[in-house]
Design a protein around this motif. Sequence first.
Motif, PDB file in Angstrom:
ATOM      1  N   TYR A 140      56.993  53.431  38.846  1.00 18.59           N
ATOM      2  CA  TYR A 140      56.261  53.072  40.060  1.00 18.59           C
ATOM      3  C   TYR A 140      54.768  53.333  39.913  1.00 18.59           C
ATOM      4  N   SER A 141      54.397  54.283  39.071  1.00 19.75           N
ATOM      5  CA  SER A 141      52.985  54.444  38.749  1.00 19.75           C
ATOM      6  C   SER A 141      52.479  53.214  38.002  1.00 19.75           C
ATOM      7  N   GLY A 142      53.316  52.695  37.082  1.00 22.75           N
ATOM      8  CA  GLY A 142      52.948  51.465  36.388  1.00 22.75           C
ATOM      9  C   GLY A 142      52.896  50.270  37.324  1.00 22.75           C
ATOM     10  N   LEU A 143      53.826  50.233  38.283  1.00 24.07           N
ATOM     11  CA  LEU A 143      53.844  49.125  39.228  1.00 24.07           C
ATOM     12  C   LEU A 143      52.588  49.106  40.093  1.00 24.07           C
ATOM     13  N   THR A 144      52.206  50.262  40.628  1.00 24.15           N
ATOM     14  CA  THR A 144      51.008  50.322  41.462  1.00 24.15           C
ATOM     15  C   THR A 144      49.752  50.036  40.635  1.00 24.15           C
ATOM     16  N   GLY A 145      49.753  50.497  39.386  1.00 21.21           N
ATOM     17  CA  GLY A 145      48.603  50.207  38.529  1.00 21.21           C
ATOM     18  C   GLY A 145      48.530  48.748  38.101  1.00 21.21           C
ATOM     19  N   TYR A 146      49.682  48.094  38.108  1.00 19.09           N
ATOM     20  CA  TYR A 146      49.744  46.683  37.707  1.00 19.09           C
ATOM     21  C   TYR A 146      48.905  45.812  38.643  1.00 19.09           C
ATOM     22  N   LEU A 147      48.939  46.109  39.947  1.00 19.21           N
ATOM     23  CA  LEU A 147      48.170  45.319  40.910  1.00 19.21           C
ATOM     24  C   LEU A 147      46.671  45.514  40.751  1.00 19.21           C
ATOM     25  N   LEU A 148      46.250  46.677  40.260  1.00 17.90           N
ATOM     26  CA  LEU A 148      44.825  46.998  40.204  1.00 17.90           C
ATOM     27  C   LEU A 148      44.049  46.050  39.299  1.00 17.90           C
ATOM     28  N   ILE A 149      44.743  45.380  38.392  1.00 20.49           N
ATOM     29  CA  ILE A 149      44.060  44.381  37.551  1.00 20.49           C
ATOM     30  C   ILE A 149      43.574  43.224  38.412  1.00 20.49           C
ATOM     31  N   TRP A 150      44.325  42.946  39.472  1.00 22.16           N
ATOM     32  CA  TRP A 150      44.003  41.894  40.446  1.00 22.16           C
ATOM     33  C   TRP A 150      43.982  40.512  39.792  1.00 22.16           C
ATOM     34  N   ASN A 151      44.879  40.314  38.820  1.00 23.07           N
ATOM     35  CA  ASN A 151      45.005  38.980  38.232  1.00 23.07           C
ATOM     36  C   ASN A 151      46.151  38.229  38.913  1.00 23.07           C
ATOM     37  N   GLN A 152      46.331  36.993  38.502  1.00 27.09           N
ATOM     38  CA  GLN A 152      47.270  36.117  39.195  1.00 27.09           C
ATOM     39  C   GLN A 152      48.701  36.632  39.084  1.00 27.09           C
ATOM     40  N   ARG A 153      49.098  37.036  37.906  1.00 25.37           N
ATOM     41  CA  ARG A 153      50.473  37.487  37.698  1.00 25.37           C
ATOM     42  C   ARG A 153      50.760  38.767  38.488  1.00 25.37           C
ATOM     43  N   ALA A 154      49.859  39.729  38.426  1.00 25.35           N
ATOM     44  CA  ALA A 154      50.060  40.993  39.125  1.00 25.35           C
ATOM     45  C   ALA A 154      50.055  40.803  40.635  1.00 25.35           C
ATOM     46  N   PHE A 155      49.181  39.931  41.119  1.00 24.93           N
ATOM     47  CA  PHE A 155      49.074  39.686  42.560  1.00 24.93           C
ATOM     48  C   PHE A 155      50.392  39.177  43.111  1.00 24.93           C
ATOM     49  N   TRP A 156      50.968  38.180  42.477  1.00 21.31           N
ATOM     50  CA  TRP A 156      52.182  37.567  43.016  1.00 21.31           C
ATOM     51  C   TRP A 156      53.418  38.417  42.749  1.00 21.31           C
ATOM     52  N   ALA A 157      53.441  39.127  41.629  1.00 25.31           N
ATOM     53  CA  ALA A 157      54.571  40.029  41.370  1.00 25.31           C
ATOM     54  C   ALA A 157      54.608  41.141  42.414  1.00 25.31           C
ATOM     55  N   THR A 158      53.447  41.662  42.777  1.00 24.28           N
ATOM     56  CA  THR A 158      53.384  42.703  43.801  1.00 24.28           C
ATOM     57  C   THR A 158      53.795  42.157  45.161  1.00 24.28           C
ATOM     58  N   LYS A 159      53.388  40.936  45.465  1.00 22.24           N
ATOM     59  CA  LYS A 159      53.740  40.329  46.748  1.00 22.24           C
ATOM     60  C   LYS A 159      55.261  40.195  46.881  1.00 22.24           C
ATOM     61  N   ALA A 260      45.059  44.957  25.767  1.00 22.62           N
ATOM     62  CA  ALA A 260      45.683  44.785  27.076  1.00 22.62           C
ATOM     63  C   ALA A 260      45.268  43.460  27.693  1.00 22.62           C
ATOM     64  N   ALA A 261      46.244  42.710  28.206  1.00 25.91           N
ATOM     65  CA  ALA A 261      45.969  41.373  28.729  1.00 25.91           C
ATOM     66  C   ALA A 261      45.140  41.448  29.999  1.00 25.91           C
ATOM     67  N   GLN A 262      44.275  40.437  30.165  1.00 27.29           N
ATOM     68  CA  GLN A 262      43.442  40.351  31.350  1.00 27.29           C
ATOM     69  C   GLN A 262      43.979  39.332  32.341  1.00 27.29           C
ATOM     70  N   GLY A 263      44.441  38.175  31.845  1.00 26.69           N
ATOM     71  CA  GLY A 263      44.979  37.141  32.714  1.00 26.69           C
ATOM     72  C   GLY A 263      43.905  36.427  33.502  1.00 26.69           C
ATOM     73  N   HIS A 264      44.353  35.637  34.481  1.00 26.22           N
ATOM     74  CA  HIS A 264      43.447  34.862  35.317  1.00 26.22           C
ATOM     75  C   HIS A 264      43.262  35.542  36.669  1.00 26.22           C
ATOM     76  N   ARG A 265      42.126  35.299  37.270  1.00 34.09           N
ATOM     77  CA  ARG A 265      41.822  35.890  38.566  1.00 34.09           C
ATOM     78  C   ARG A 265      42.875  35.473  39.597  1.00 34.09           C
ATOM     79  N   SER A 266      43.238  36.381  40.490  1.00 32.75           N
ATOM     80  CA  SER A 266      44.275  36.092  41.474  1.00 32.75           C
ATOM     81  C   SER A 266      43.840  34.969  42.401  1.00 32.75           C
ATOM     82  N   ASN A 267      44.825  34.143  42.784  1.00 30.69           N
ATOM     83  CA  ASN A 267      44.581  33.024  43.692  1.00 30.69           C
ATOM     84  C   ASN A 267      45.730  32.960  44.693  1.00 30.69           C
ATOM     85  N   PRO A 268      45.510  33.402  45.940  1.00 33.28           N
ATOM     86  CA  PRO A 268      46.597  33.412  46.924  1.00 33.28           C
ATOM     87  C   PRO A 268      47.121  32.027  47.270  1.00 33.28           C
TER      88      PRO A 268
END
Length: 601
Positions: A140-159, A260-268
């Motif tokens: 869960y520490s990894g999960l919460t840290g995953y969103l902090l990147i604020w990329n597209q994959r992390a944004f939607w996985a957290t949602k 570490a991957a950066q990915g694309h900027r989050s897009n709601p």
Amino acid sequence: MLQAISGSIGGALSWALDGLKTRLANIDIFDEHYQTEGKTNPFYALGSIFYLVWIVVIVTGCLLMIWYVPTKAAAFDSILKIQDSILFGGLIRGMHKYGADAMIIAATMRMYRMFMAADYKPGKEFNVAIGLISLLLAMYSGLTGYLLIWNQRAFWATKVFATFPTYMDQFPFMGDFYLPLVKSMHMGWNTAEVLLGGGAAITQETITRFFSLHLAFSLIPLIFVELYFYKNAYTRIPLSWLKRSIIILMLVAVAVILPAAQGHRSNPDVTPLPILSDWYFLGLYQMYKYLEPVVATEITMLIPLSVVLLPFIDTWITGSEKDISKRPLVFMVSLMGALTWIVFSFLIIAGIANIHNDPPYWRLFLYGMIDIGIILQLAVIWQTTDVLQRVKNAKAALIMAIVGGIQTFLAITYLYMAKTEMFLSPLGQGFVYGLTRALTWPFAGDAIQKAEGLVRHLMKVNKDYWNFHTLLDPTYIAKIGVPTGSDLLKQLAQLCQTATTPIDGIFKLIPTFTPAPHASYQGFLDFMISNRWCFDFITLSDRVTPGVVAPYPMPVPDPDLIWMYAGPVVMLAGLLTWLVCQKTPAAKQKPVEAKPAASST
């Protein structure tokens, strides 16, 4: 008589307290009781490795906080700056990311070592729970840290992940189907609100809360762990500097070779397909594809409980035995868990999953592995030649019969769920109504029959019929108007008021917790109709009766039928073994030869 009862209670409490003290004294957070074994066996150094990598993650995380900005507008750009513009920034971020992965790997391997080597024996069952807590905190520490990147994959996985708790509102006796006690609490929705901060949306509040939780999951446990080591004077990382250096250099090498991957900027506004979380949650996401979200959420909450209970079950069945070849049940359950996670992770990456079309082979595999483990464990008992040991094994056989009985109960429940496509909560409520209906029928059979007829008709005319107290309230009518089916609603209200049963007093004690003009229920019938339990019973009975509501009852897939039949087989095998062990003739037990008394001189 009273003295005997109080003595029994006192003895049970004394036994429970002694067991608790023993297990608390045997607590082993990071393999500090296996430091000698850890020098030669790397599997017993996993606790120390976890702690070392944890420190690396905390140090690199504190360095990243210097440049990271936890806002929607700047989070992604601050990560880019760390990765591209800060000296060694990419290395620090990589060590932080892969260090977190290493923690999860080490904690998982340590859990499996505990089960394979029976490190929870004797009296060390709590260590499995502590190991599980360390694994969950890392995940869960990894999960919460995953969103902090604020990329597209992390944004939607957290949602997706943060909406899972909302399904708790549909749990039996906890959710919206059970109005009187807990509907006003909205446990699932409130949990999601705590996680996200903005309802179902990912907002600035979400990233702020995740950033706080990300720190809390590491720093707060570290304080308690340090106090534990200080109080007991344990060596924190009993590894040589060479071993420590090798582990740290491995993290450095991975961070350099695989940045570490950066990915694309989050897009709601754009939903990526598929929506994938980090690797350690992939298997869980696949389960949510195969099951209705409510059922998947229930199973997700049961998995940690099963892991904590398994050491106690194994101890009750096999005693002090540590040889894994003589503990096939634990081996098969552990193997089932590992293979299920690996296969599920592969399937979701490959995009293979269809809840409506795919045969449920995974359920057959899940229950089948447990059944095979029980049968093999019973075979070990049958092969025992020691008569005294066979008598002791009677308890083990009875426990396995109970496990088979639980599987049988689950099979019957699933049978009705599959045939009717009803969730567990309304299905259970329909069964409970049917039972109480049968008990109260001699006293209010005509009223119950008339009420069910009105409900059947109102289900087509006014779907809000169950809220008839409010619909017929003059104040409500003045604002909204006369409800559809007003005459039928009045008849239903009259029946709920006049029908009497011997158990009405119980339901009159239950408050409604609704804005209806009645503070409590008028009796059994009022409760059952107002909370749609009567509706659930009607739906259930109609769907299980062929030809009443097409296309019900639905067919049950053949793979499911196999494990459903296996439950009673396992239960009967356990009961048979229990009876045989119980009836082992005392005459076959070897008598203890009396030793000759020593002659006096």
